[in-house]
Design an enzyme around this catalytic site. Structure first.
Site, PDB file in Angstrom:
ATOM      1  N   TYR A 198       0.842  -1.203   0.000  1.00  0.00           N
ATOM      2  CA  TYR A 198       0.000   0.000   0.000  1.00  0.00           C
ATOM      3  C   TYR A 198       0.871   1.246   0.000  1.00  0.00           C
ATOM      4  O   TYR A 198       2.057   1.195   0.324  1.00  0.00           O
ATOM      5  CB  TYR A 198      -0.962   0.002   1.196  1.00  0.00           C
ATOM      6  CG  TYR A 198      -0.311   0.236   2.541  1.00  0.00           C
ATOM      7  CD1 TYR A 198       0.169  -0.820   3.302  1.00  0.00           C
ATOM      8  CD2 TYR A 198      -0.172   1.530   3.053  1.00  0.00           C
ATOM      9  CE1 TYR A 198       0.769  -0.610   4.537  1.00  0.00           C
ATOM     10  CE2 TYR A 198       0.418   1.756   4.278  1.00  0.00           C
ATOM     11  CZ  TYR A 198       0.894   0.686   5.021  1.00  0.00           C
ATOM     12  OH  TYR A 198       1.489   0.905   6.239  1.00  0.00           O
ATOM     13  N   CYS A 199       0.245   2.359  -0.387  1.00  0.00           N
ATOM     14  CA  CYS A 199       0.893   3.672  -0.330  1.00  0.00           C
ATOM     15  C   CYS A 199      -0.206   4.708  -0.139  1.00  0.00           C
ATOM     16  O   CYS A 199      -1.345   4.358   0.161  1.00  0.00           O
ATOM     17  CB  CYS A 199       1.723   3.932  -1.591  1.00  0.00           C
ATOM     18  SG  CYS A 199       0.754   3.952  -3.111  1.00  0.00           S
ATOM     19  N   THR A 200       0.091   5.977  -0.299  1.00  0.00           N
ATOM     20  CA  THR A 200      -0.884   7.026   0.022  1.00  0.00           C
ATOM     21  C   THR A 200      -2.102   6.994  -0.908  1.00  0.00           C
ATOM     22  O   THR A 200      -3.233   6.997  -0.445  1.00  0.00           O
ATOM     23  CB  THR A 200      -0.223   8.420  -0.039  1.00  0.00           C
ATOM     24  OG1 THR A 200       0.933   8.394   0.797  1.00  0.00           O
ATOM     25  CG2 THR A 200      -1.167   9.504   0.438  1.00  0.00           C
ATOM     26  N   GLY A 202      -2.115   4.962  -4.024  1.00  0.00           N
ATOM     27  CA  GLY A 202      -2.186   3.736  -4.815  1.00  0.00           C
ATOM     28  C   GLY A 202      -1.227   3.648  -5.990  1.00  0.00           C
ATOM     29  O   GLY A 202      -0.960   2.570  -6.503  1.00  0.00           O
ATOM     30  N   ILE A 227      -4.279   4.587   1.011  1.00  0.00           N
ATOM     31  CA  ILE A 227      -4.811   4.877   2.344  1.00  0.00           C
ATOM     32  C   ILE A 227      -5.961   5.880   2.276  1.00  0.00           C
ATOM     33  O   ILE A 227      -6.930   5.783   3.027  1.00  0.00           O
ATOM     34  CB  ILE A 227      -3.694   5.458   3.252  1.00  0.00           C
ATOM     35  CG1 ILE A 227      -2.540   4.473   3.364  1.00  0.00           C
ATOM     36  CG2 ILE A 227      -4.231   5.784   4.635  1.00  0.00           C
ATOM     37  CD1 ILE A 227      -1.231   5.130   3.758  1.00  0.00           C
TER      38      ILE A 227
END
Ligand code: ZN
Ligand code: ZN
Length: 353
Positions: A198-200, A202, A227
């Protein structure tokens, strides 16, 4: 020939924006898809979006598109229809910013780049079409119930520090291009396990998921919309948030609180704190975590040295900055840059003791 760039000054453009009476909607989106002729794609897109009075920043590469834009409210539907009419983009997820005044952009810039996310991958056989499976918030929570699932955070250290999924592992580098091979190496004995990245928003974890598959991992997932979208779904559907703390974002708030947990510490005194600030000394500008007590004690600066500078008259401060590039420390290696300063602070304190 149609004019495909702006010829009006930035200042005039900004003034025009603030004269506008119609509200704007801020939208971000990205998609990995093959673009055969990025320059031609860019020029056609520019013409279409200019007609819709779209402002913002868009990157186009042979691997896809990444955009942050604002659209006059009355043109949002026309904009959506245009984007959905393009090959590969029908049904694309458009992220609408909720508390945003739409005044962040006053010009449309579309740039052709080698990649939409710089990755340092030189292997020509790497293919973004072979990527991990999307998971939504419910599926994410379901996967997290399995103790064998490995959750990988593909953001920077300062982001991880204030908020992350409970069981997430950090890939300790400050650049995405270094993180990719590092993640493969860290997990090289776990190729059969479920890996969730995951990241901020996508865009990074989507590429990382493809890179893991490329390197022989079997079960790779990535959090759809990152997220930001997870937090939204948790709110809308009343789910349990497995992400704790704050989601760091680049705006004035320096992060959106997802749960009440404060998981980081003040870099100066070690008390629980998760508020990022930039050092008040403009010649330093270091990004770090500071508690309210230390903000008071150090006048918003990161060290005694910087505090001394901000107490000087403005003229002397300017002189002290001469030859120092402003903002050089911003959002970069915050902790490693701070560590020497922390040692310095501790030494000074010890001497005082
Ligand atoms: Zn403190
Ligand atoms: Zn400083």
């Amino acid at each position: 020939m149609a004019l495909l760039h702006n010829r009006v000054s930035q200042k005039e453009l900004k003034e025009l924006l603030f004269q506008e009476t119609e509200p704007r909607t801020t939208i971000s989106f990205y998609e990995y898809f093959p673009i055969e002729n990025p320059q031609q794609f860019r020029d056609e897109l520019y013409q279409a979006l200019k007609d819709l009075k779209v402002f913002g920043r868009i990157y186009v590469a042979s691997e896809g598109i990444n955009a942050q834009i604002s659209v006059p409210d009355s043109n949002v539907e026309a904009f959506r229809a245009h984007i959905y009419s393009l090959p590969y983009l029908d049904g694309l997820r458009l992220n609408i910013a909720v508390d945003d005044d739409g005044k962040s952009f006053w010009v449309l810039k579309i740039k052709v780049r080698p990649k939409i996310v710089a990755d340092g991958i030189e292997d020509a056989s790497f293919d973004m079409r072979n990527k991990g499976k999307y998971v939504n918030a419910e599926q994410m929570n379901e996967l997290l119930k399995d103790p064998g699932t490995i959750v990988v955070d593909m953001r920077n250290h300062y982001e991880f520090e204030v908020g992350h999924f409970e069981t997430a592992v950090e890939v300790p580098s400050d650049t995405f291009r270094e993180q990719l091979p590092m993640a493969v190496d860290m997990l090289k004995d776990q190729r059969e396990k479920n890996i969730v990245m995951y990241c901020t928003g996508g865009i990074r974890c989507e590429k990382a998921s493809a890179y893991m598959l490329h390197n022989g991992f079997k079960n790779v997932f990535h959090l759809e919309g990152g997220i930001i979208n997870y937090a939204q779904q948790v709110k809308d559907k009343g789910l349990d948030s497995k992400f704790i703390g704050k989601n760091f974002v680049f705006d004035n708030r320096m992060g959106e609180r997802i749960t009440e947990d404060v998981i980081a510490q003040c870099h100066q005194c070690g008390q629980p704190a998760d508020t990022h600030v930039n050092c008040a000394n403009d010649g330093c500008h270091l990004l770090f975590i500071q508690c309210p007590a230390c903000a008071e004690k150090y006048k918003g600066t990161c060290s005694d040295a910087c505090q001394e500078v901000v107490l000087l008259p403005e003229e002397d401060q300017k002189a002290s900055r001469r030859g120092v590039e402003k903002g050089v420390h911003t959002f970069n290696k915050s902790r490693s840059r701070l560590r020497p300063r922390l040692n310095e602070i501790n030494n000074i304190n010890n001497q005082e003791d």
